[in-house]
Design a protein around this motif. Sequence first.
Motif, PDB file in Angstrom:
ATOM      1  N   VAL A  10       0.901  -1.215  -0.045  1.00 50.16           N
ATOM      2  CA  VAL A  10      -0.114  -0.025  -0.011  1.00 50.16           C
ATOM      3  C   VAL A  10       0.865   1.112   0.009  1.00 50.16           C
ATOM      4  O   VAL A  10       1.641   1.388   0.832  1.00 50.16           O
ATOM      5  CB  VAL A  10      -0.820   0.121   1.401  1.00 50.16           C
ATOM      6  CG1 VAL A  10      -1.711   1.166   1.247  1.00 50.16           C
ATOM      7  CG2 VAL A  10      -1.759  -1.422   1.351  1.00 50.16           C
ATOM      8  N   ASP A  11       0.886   2.250  -0.914  1.00 50.31           N
ATOM      9  CA  ASP A  11       1.505   3.532  -1.158  1.00 50.31           C
ATOM     10  C   ASP A  11       0.874   4.375  -0.060  1.00 50.31           C
ATOM     11  O   ASP A  11      -0.550   4.729  -0.515  1.00 50.31           O
ATOM     12  CB  ASP A  11       1.680   3.626  -2.498  1.00 50.31           C
ATOM     13  CG  ASP A  11       2.698   2.764  -3.121  1.00 50.31           C
ATOM     14  OD1 ASP A  11       3.833   2.545  -2.367  1.00 50.31           O
ATOM     15  OD2 ASP A  11       2.819   2.594  -4.590  1.00 50.31           O
ATOM     16  N   THR A  12       1.461   4.886   0.633  1.00 50.60           N
ATOM     17  CA  THR A  12       1.004   6.242   1.478  1.00 50.60           C
ATOM     18  C   THR A  12       1.861   7.410   1.534  1.00 50.60           C
ATOM     19  O   THR A  12       2.922   7.601   1.102  1.00 50.60           O
ATOM     20  CB  THR A  12       0.746   5.682   3.040  1.00 50.60           C
ATOM     21  OG1 THR A  12       2.286   5.728   3.560  1.00 50.60           O
ATOM     22  CG2 THR A  12       0.276   4.227   2.953  1.00 50.60           C
ATOM     23  N   TRP A  13       0.944   8.448   1.415  1.00 47.71           N
ATOM     24  CA  TRP A  13       1.681   9.806   1.639  1.00 47.71           C
ATOM     25  C   TRP A  13       1.012  10.548   2.816  1.00 47.71           C
ATOM     26  O   TRP A  13       0.267  11.184   2.689  1.00 47.71           O
ATOM     27  CB  TRP A  13       1.173  10.709  -0.149  1.00 47.71           C
ATOM     28  CG  TRP A  13       1.529  10.030  -1.100  1.00 47.71           C
ATOM     29  CD1 TRP A  13       2.425  10.746  -1.835  1.00 47.71           C
ATOM     30  CD2 TRP A  13       1.140   8.875  -1.817  1.00 47.71           C
ATOM     31  NE1 TRP A  13       2.718   9.862  -2.988  1.00 47.71           N
ATOM     32  CE2 TRP A  13       1.997   8.796  -3.019  1.00 47.71           C
ATOM     33  CE3 TRP A  13       0.048   7.888  -1.596  1.00 47.71           C
ATOM     34  CZ2 TRP A  13       1.713   8.010  -4.066  1.00 47.71           C
ATOM     35  CZ3 TRP A  13      -0.301   7.213  -2.661  1.00 47.71           C
ATOM     36  CH2 TRP A  13       0.766   7.085  -3.763  1.00 47.71           C
ATOM     37  N   PRO A  14       1.960  10.495   3.693  1.00 49.71           N
ATOM     38  CA  PRO A  14       1.754  11.207   5.088  1.00 49.71           C
ATOM     39  C   PRO A  14       2.389  12.747   5.205  1.00 49.71           C
ATOM     40  O   PRO A  14       1.871  13.091   6.153  1.00 49.71           O
ATOM     41  CB  PRO A  14       2.721  10.301   6.119  1.00 49.71           C
ATOM     42  CG  PRO A  14       3.799   9.979   5.449  1.00 49.71           C
ATOM     43  CD  PRO A  14       3.292   9.795   3.907  1.00 49.71           C
ATOM     44  N   MET A  72       8.589  10.709  12.056  1.00 50.05           N
ATOM     45  CA  MET A  72       8.907  10.043  13.341  1.00 50.05           C
ATOM     46  C   MET A  72       7.603   9.411  13.754  1.00 50.05           C
ATOM     47  O   MET A  72       7.246   8.088  14.160  1.00 50.05           O
ATOM     48  CB  MET A  72       9.666  10.626  14.219  1.00 50.05           C
ATOM     49  CG  MET A  72      10.960  10.834  13.880  1.00 50.05           C
ATOM     50  SD  MET A  72      12.081   9.378  14.158  1.00 50.05           S
ATOM     51  CE  MET A  72      12.096   8.851  15.754  1.00 50.05           C
ATOM     52  N   GLU A  73       6.726  10.376  13.898  1.00 52.32           N
ATOM     53  CA  GLU A  73       5.216  10.009  14.424  1.00 52.32           C
ATOM     54  C   GLU A  73       4.594   8.827  13.496  1.00 52.32           C
ATOM     55  O   GLU A  73       4.052   7.877  14.012  1.00 52.32           O
ATOM     56  CB  GLU A  73       4.639  11.065  14.560  1.00 52.32           C
ATOM     57  CG  GLU A  73       3.136  10.932  15.377  1.00 52.32           C
ATOM     58  CD  GLU A  73       2.280  12.325  15.056  1.00 52.32           C
ATOM     59  OE1 GLU A  73       1.177  11.956  15.500  1.00 52.32           O
ATOM     60  OE2 GLU A  73       2.850  13.260  15.042  1.00 52.32           O
ATOM     61  N   TYR A  74       4.706   9.025  12.199  1.00 50.94           N
ATOM     62  CA  TYR A  74       4.128   8.099  11.355  1.00 50.94           C
ATOM     63  C   TYR A  74       4.807   6.751  11.495  1.00 50.94           C
ATOM     64  O   TYR A  74       3.995   5.445  11.140  1.00 50.94           O
ATOM     65  CB  TYR A  74       4.317   8.800   9.893  1.00 50.94           C
ATOM     66  CG  TYR A  74       3.563   7.996   8.951  1.00 50.94           C
ATOM     67  CD1 TYR A  74       1.867   7.528   9.074  1.00 50.94           C
ATOM     68  CD2 TYR A  74       4.109   7.507   7.681  1.00 50.94           C
ATOM     69  CE1 TYR A  74       1.317   6.848   8.092  1.00 50.94           C
ATOM     70  CE2 TYR A  74       3.275   6.798   6.699  1.00 50.94           C
ATOM     71  CZ  TYR A  74       1.925   6.569   6.846  1.00 50.94           C
ATOM     72  OH  TYR A  74       1.124   5.850   6.148  1.00 50.94           O
ATOM     73  N   SER A  75       6.139   6.609  11.396  1.00 50.40           N
ATOM     74  CA  SER A  75       6.767   5.423  11.821  1.00 50.40           C
ATOM     75  C   SER A  75       6.418   4.574  13.079  1.00 50.40           C
ATOM     76  O   SER A  75       6.234   3.411  12.886  1.00 50.40           O
ATOM     77  CB  SER A  75       8.130   5.789  11.732  1.00 50.40           C
ATOM     78  OG  SER A  75       8.867   4.434  12.077  1.00 50.40           O
ATOM     79  N   SER A  76       6.176   5.214  13.827  1.00 48.46           N
ATOM     80  CA  SER A  76       5.766   4.944  15.291  1.00 48.46           C
ATOM     81  C   SER A  76       4.400   4.506  15.144  1.00 48.46           C
ATOM     82  O   SER A  76       3.865   3.212  15.691  1.00 48.46           O
ATOM     83  CB  SER A  76       5.772   5.801  16.413  1.00 48.46           C
ATOM     84  OG  SER A  76       7.223   6.440  16.694  1.00 48.46           O
ATOM     85  N   LEU A  77       3.407   5.135  14.309  1.00 52.43           N
ATOM     86  CA  LEU A  77       1.900   4.660  14.312  1.00 52.43           C
ATOM     87  C   LEU A  77       1.964   3.368  13.358  1.00 52.43           C
ATOM     88  O   LEU A  77       1.126   2.444  13.950  1.00 52.43           O
ATOM     89  CB  LEU A  77       1.198   5.948  13.208  1.00 52.43           C
ATOM     90  CG  LEU A  77      -0.252   5.517  12.853  1.00 52.43           C
ATOM     91  CD1 LEU A  77      -1.175   5.181  14.181  1.00 52.43           C
ATOM     92  CD2 LEU A  77      -0.635   6.588  12.060  1.00 52.43           C
ATOM     93  N   LEU A  78       2.625   3.377  12.388  1.00 49.36           N
ATOM     94  CA  LEU A  78       2.614   2.087  11.690  1.00 49.36           C
ATOM     95  C   LEU A  78       3.170   0.991  12.317  1.00 49.36           C
ATOM     96  O   LEU A  78       2.716  -0.375  12.183  1.00 49.36           O
ATOM     97  CB  LEU A  78       3.533   2.311  10.386  1.00 49.36           C
ATOM     98  CG  LEU A  78       3.042   3.414   9.074  1.00 49.36           C
ATOM     99  CD1 LEU A  78       3.920   3.553   8.099  1.00 49.36           C
ATOM    100  CD2 LEU A  78       1.491   2.815   8.729  1.00 49.36           C
TER     101      LEU A  78
END
Length: 256
Positions: free
Chosen positions: A197-201, A208-214
Amino acid sequence: MISGDAFLTASPAKRAAAERAVELLRPRLLEAERVGVGTGSTVAAVVEALLRDPELSRALRGARVYASSLSTLLLLRSHGVEAYTQVPGRGLDLYFDGADEAAPVGGECMLVKGRGAAMLREKIMAYNSRYTVIVVDESKLSSRLGELGKPVPVEVLEPALQPVIEELRARGVRAEPRLGCGCRDGPALTDNCGVVVDTWPWGVIEPMEYSSLLDRIPGVMGHGLFIGYADALVVGRGDGGSEVYECRRRWRNPTL
């Protein structure tokens, strides 16, 4: 992956990156027993540059080599280098790979990887390597992660596909299953049979927050944000020059 002679047919910037990577890798490769090899066209150029050097060719062929993807496994074997995919318990002495985007910021080398859909295996290798080198050409360099607009690939277990996509979209992140890979109908799959799944955060959630969320979402097998996994970043330029950035390493198997 570049077919044929990856080094000679690569762009000037990619050749410059490969040549500088060879210089950086030389002393460690000559002593390495276990070497990890990443995925992508820049990696293919580095492999062929190494094999053009008689001393390094002997060293690579004499080491136990591990590939981060089936495509890299086939590339290595096409050059007569025996390779494996299961990372050894003792880890790797050396690992080199490419990236889709690289932002060296404040000593931190922040990366987006996974265009080749090998991000989980690549992260396993980077984490279990004593020394990790990332090699890119100048088109992949940015001053902040997301500047190039590249998607962050997320590898998702098939039963969790819709919940993961819906959660990310609810958080304002564009999320689309990767389609049209050219090899089969339907969504792109990794070597682990995960759905890409390609995502655009970008502009919604900080990296850093997105990495932790995933990392917290059940069903997410892995993702393409690599923050703190590299020891050095090699950047090649179109004029034949190159730079090496030292990176602050955050994540490494503590038993190595």
